[in-house]
Design a protein around this motif. Structure first.
Motif, PDB file in Angstrom:
ATOM      1  N   GLN A   7       0.897  -1.070  -0.197  1.00 18.02           N
ATOM      2  CA  GLN A   7       0.044  -0.035  -0.012  1.00 18.02           C
ATOM      3  C   GLN A   7       0.777   1.314   0.076  1.00 18.02           C
ATOM      4  N   GLY A   8       0.190   2.262   0.383  1.00 19.03           N
ATOM      5  CA  GLY A   8       1.132   3.586   0.302  1.00 19.03           C
ATOM      6  C   GLY A   8       1.512   3.983  -1.172  1.00 19.03           C
ATOM      7  N   GLY A   9       0.924   3.990  -1.986  1.00 22.66           N
ATOM      8  CA  GLY A   9       1.463   4.192  -3.475  1.00 22.66           C
ATOM      9  C   GLY A   9       1.819   3.022  -4.385  1.00 22.66           C
ATOM     10  N   SER A  30       3.937  10.545   0.088  1.00 28.04           N
ATOM     11  CA  SER A  30       3.238  11.852   0.499  1.00 28.04           C
ATOM     12  C   SER A  30       2.008  11.594   0.188  1.00 28.04           C
ATOM     13  N   THR A  31       1.128  11.682   1.094  1.00 23.01           N
ATOM     14  CA  THR A  31      -0.211  11.148   0.791  1.00 23.01           C
ATOM     15  C   THR A  31      -1.194  12.418   1.346  1.00 23.01           C
ATOM     16  N   LEU A  32      -2.192  12.686   0.583  1.00 23.74           N
ATOM     17  CA  LEU A  32      -3.406  13.683   0.730  1.00 23.74           C
ATOM     18  C   LEU A  32      -4.627  12.921   1.193  1.00 23.74           C
ATOM     19  N   MET A  33      -5.362  13.236   2.241  1.00 23.58           N
ATOM     20  CA  MET A  33      -6.473  12.482   2.608  1.00 23.58           C
ATOM     21  C   MET A  33      -7.467  13.533   3.096  1.00 23.58           C
ATOM     22  N   SER A  34      -8.919  13.244   2.783  1.00 23.78           N
ATOM     23  CA  SER A  34      -9.811  14.190   3.003  1.00 23.78           C
ATOM     24  C   SER A  34     -11.108  13.409   3.469  1.00 23.78           C
ATOM     25  N   VAL A  35     -11.729  13.381   4.558  1.00 26.14           N
ATOM     26  CA  VAL A  35     -12.807  12.884   5.094  1.00 26.14           C
ATOM     27  C   VAL A  35     -14.020  13.780   5.423  1.00 26.14           C
ATOM     28  N   GLY A  36     -15.287  13.489   5.562  1.00 25.99           N
ATOM     29  CA  GLY A  36     -16.203  14.393   6.179  1.00 25.99           C
ATOM     30  C   GLY A  36     -17.078  14.706   5.057  1.00 25.99           C
ATOM     31  N   MET A  43      -5.669  16.561   5.468  1.00 25.15           N
ATOM     32  CA  MET A  43      -4.364  16.336   6.020  1.00 25.15           C
ATOM     33  C   MET A  43      -3.472  15.913   4.857  1.00 25.15           C
ATOM     34  N   THR A  44      -2.191  16.012   5.199  1.00 28.89           N
ATOM     35  CA  THR A  44      -1.166  15.211   4.399  1.00 28.89           C
ATOM     36  C   THR A  44      -0.585  14.254   5.467  1.00 28.89           C
ATOM     37  N   ARG A  45       0.215  13.251   4.973  1.00 30.89           N
ATOM     38  CA  ARG A  45       0.717  12.359   5.677  1.00 30.89           C
ATOM     39  C   ARG A  45       2.077  11.852   5.171  1.00 30.89           C
ATOM     40  N   GLN A  46       3.311  12.050   5.762  1.00 27.46           N
ATOM     41  CA  GLN A  46       4.612  11.724   5.144  1.00 27.46           C
ATOM     42  C   GLN A  46       5.284  10.573   5.954  1.00 27.46           C
ATOM     43  N   SER A  47       5.274   9.630   5.231  1.00 28.82           N
ATOM     44  CA  SER A  47       5.736   8.168   5.599  1.00 28.82           C
ATOM     45  C   SER A  47       7.034   7.761   4.895  1.00 28.82           C
ATOM     46  N   PRO A 245     -23.735   9.448  14.653  1.00 25.01           N
ATOM     47  CA  PRO A 245     -24.711  10.658  14.933  1.00 25.01           C
ATOM     48  C   PRO A 245     -24.270  11.677  13.695  1.00 25.01           C
ATOM     49  N   ARG A 246     -25.353  12.382  13.389  1.00 19.58           N
ATOM     50  CA  ARG A 246     -25.374  13.136  11.885  1.00 19.58           C
ATOM     51  C   ARG A 246     -24.034  13.954  11.846  1.00 19.58           C
ATOM     52  N   VAL A 247     -23.259  14.533  12.905  1.00 16.96           N
ATOM     53  CA  VAL A 247     -22.121  15.211  12.843  1.00 16.96           C
ATOM     54  C   VAL A 247     -20.847  14.564  12.365  1.00 16.96           C
ATOM     55  N   GLN A 248     -21.123  12.965  12.425  1.00 17.83           N
ATOM     56  CA  GLN A 248     -20.026  12.116  12.305  1.00 17.83           C
ATOM     57  C   GLN A 248     -20.523  11.606  10.617  1.00 17.83           C
ATOM     58  N   GLU A 249     -21.583  11.819   9.888  1.00 13.56           N
ATOM     59  CA  GLU A 249     -21.860  11.328   8.901  1.00 13.56           C
ATOM     60  C   GLU A 249     -20.629  11.862   7.700  1.00 13.56           C
ATOM     61  N   GLU A 250     -20.565  11.029   6.534  1.00 14.17           N
ATOM     62  CA  GLU A 250     -19.586  11.331   5.583  1.00 14.17           C
ATOM     63  C   GLU A 250     -20.550  11.338   4.056  1.00 14.17           C
ATOM     64  N   ASP A 251     -20.063  12.085   3.295  1.00 13.80           N
ATOM     65  CA  ASP A 251     -20.333  11.968   1.833  1.00 13.80           C
ATOM     66  C   ASP A 251     -19.215  11.187   0.979  1.00 13.80           C
ATOM     67  N   LEU A 252     -18.408  11.484   1.477  1.00 17.66           N
ATOM     68  CA  LEU A 252     -17.190  10.451   0.590  1.00 17.66           C
ATOM     69  C   LEU A 252     -15.869  10.865   1.106  1.00 17.66           C
ATOM     70  N   ARG A 253     -15.019   9.742   0.918  1.00 16.39           N
ATOM     71  CA  ARG A 253     -13.255   9.971   1.435  1.00 16.39           C
ATOM     72  C   ARG A 253     -12.592   9.895   0.119  1.00 16.39           C
ATOM     73  N   LEU A 254     -11.592  10.726   0.109  1.00 14.62           N
ATOM     74  CA  LEU A 254     -10.772  11.008  -1.071  1.00 14.62           C
ATOM     75  C   LEU A 254      -9.121  10.723  -0.625  1.00 14.62           C
ATOM     76  N   MET A 255      -8.576  10.260  -1.352  1.00 16.30           N
ATOM     77  CA  MET A 255      -6.960  10.110  -1.264  1.00 16.30           C
ATOM     78  C   MET A 255      -6.272  10.002  -2.349  1.00 16.30           C
ATOM     79  N   PHE A 256      -5.133  10.782  -2.112  1.00 17.50           N
ATOM     80  CA  PHE A 256      -4.149  10.840  -3.160  1.00 17.50           C
ATOM     81  C   PHE A 256      -2.900  10.525  -2.588  1.00 17.50           C
ATOM     82  N   ASN A 257      -1.988   9.799  -3.344  1.00 28.40           N
ATOM     83  CA  ASN A 257      -0.607   9.256  -2.709  1.00 28.40           C
ATOM     84  C   ASN A 257       0.526   9.161  -3.760  1.00 28.40           C
TER      85      ASN A 257
END
Length: 262
Positions: A7-9, A30-36, A43-47, A245-257
């Motif tokens: 994983q991770g690319g 180098s990863t870009l992630m979006s949730v919510g 956020m980005t994550r460097q591994s 709970p409604r505040v925890q609902e998501e419409d989609l998750r995105l990731m680029f790596n």
């Protein structure tokens, strides 16, 4: 040439996978992630990954939050990476491998990681350190891939506060079109990934928060491209079921790596 897929690319964007780096191999991600939903966490994550042996890999991962929300979901974003706001040091141990023919193998990998939160997980609430345990098994060949696994993440309480425990399972099915099996570059793979999550109740001042936690199921397409020492993976997960709970609902998750092997 890049090593065998993980994983991770160099594998699925969200789900668990079995491969590890070759002995002495290094990998930077180098990863870009979006949730919510609506106002999204970003956020980005460097591994940095290192193959200690052919079957044992060491990993370190650092998050950088670009945009936070008051109630971000409890998730890991990508299952083989740290949570949305935690430093993580981990190891992958491929403890089983069985060759089934030329380029075909059945194998299993165990993941063990320690986490340290760098930000509050909610408004002015930060947990203590955490642990992540996971296992995955599956089949890989030059044309098709299939991995199934699951994991568990738990944080220690800090002043009686901590997010709910995370339990998850992932299923990944992959296909490498015939055109790319001839050594063509770039080399592309296509995946369909499913991710189910169950989050226990949040703890506040030592007591469970009523109405917190819940279950989610996501399904979506991802892709992986390899060109020399470079890799690019991207994908989207769409919620099929949510009981949170409604505040925890998501419409989609995105990731680029983006990945570089050296």
């Amino acid at each position: 040439m890049p090593p065998a897929m993980g994983q991770g690319g160099h594998g699925p964007a969200f789900g668990l996978a079995t491969p590890t780096l070759p002995q002495g191999g290094w990998n930077y991600n180098s990863t870009l992630m979006s949730v919510g939903t609506g106002e999204r966490s970003l956020m980005t994550r460097q591994s940095l990954w290192y193959g200690l042996t052919e079957h044992l890999q060491l990993n370190a991962s650092v998050p950088v939050t670009l945009r936070s929300t008051p109630s971000p979901p409890t998730t890991r974003g990508g299952t083989m990476m740290g949570g949305l706001s935690s430093l993580e040091v981990s190891t992958y141990w491929r403890f089983h491998r069985q060759y089934l023919g030329v380029g075909k193998r059945f194998e299993s990998t165990l993941l063990v990681g320690g986490l340290y939160p760098t930000r509050d997980y909610g408004r002015e609430r930060r947990s203590g350190p955490g642990v992540h345990l996971a296992a995955v098994t599956g089949y890989a060949s030059r044309s098709i891939y299939g991995w199934a696994g699951g994991g568990y993440q738990r944080y220690a309480a800090r002043n009686g506060d901590r997010p709910g425990d995370l339990r998850y399972g992932s299923l990944v099915l992959g296909w490498r079109p015939a055109y790319f099996r001839r050594g063509s570059t770039p080399d592309w793979r296509l995946f369909v990934e499913a991710l189910g999550e169950s989050v226990g109740p949040e703890r506040r001042d030592g007591s469970a928060v009523t109405g917190s936690g819940g279950e989610k199921l996501f399904v979506g397409p991802t892709t992986l491209g390899l060109y020399g020492a470079w890799g690019l993976s991207a994908g989207v997960l769409i919620p099929m079921y949510q009981d949170v709970p409604r505040v925890q609902e998501e419409d989609l998750r995105l990731m680029f790596n983006f990945t570089y092997w050296f």
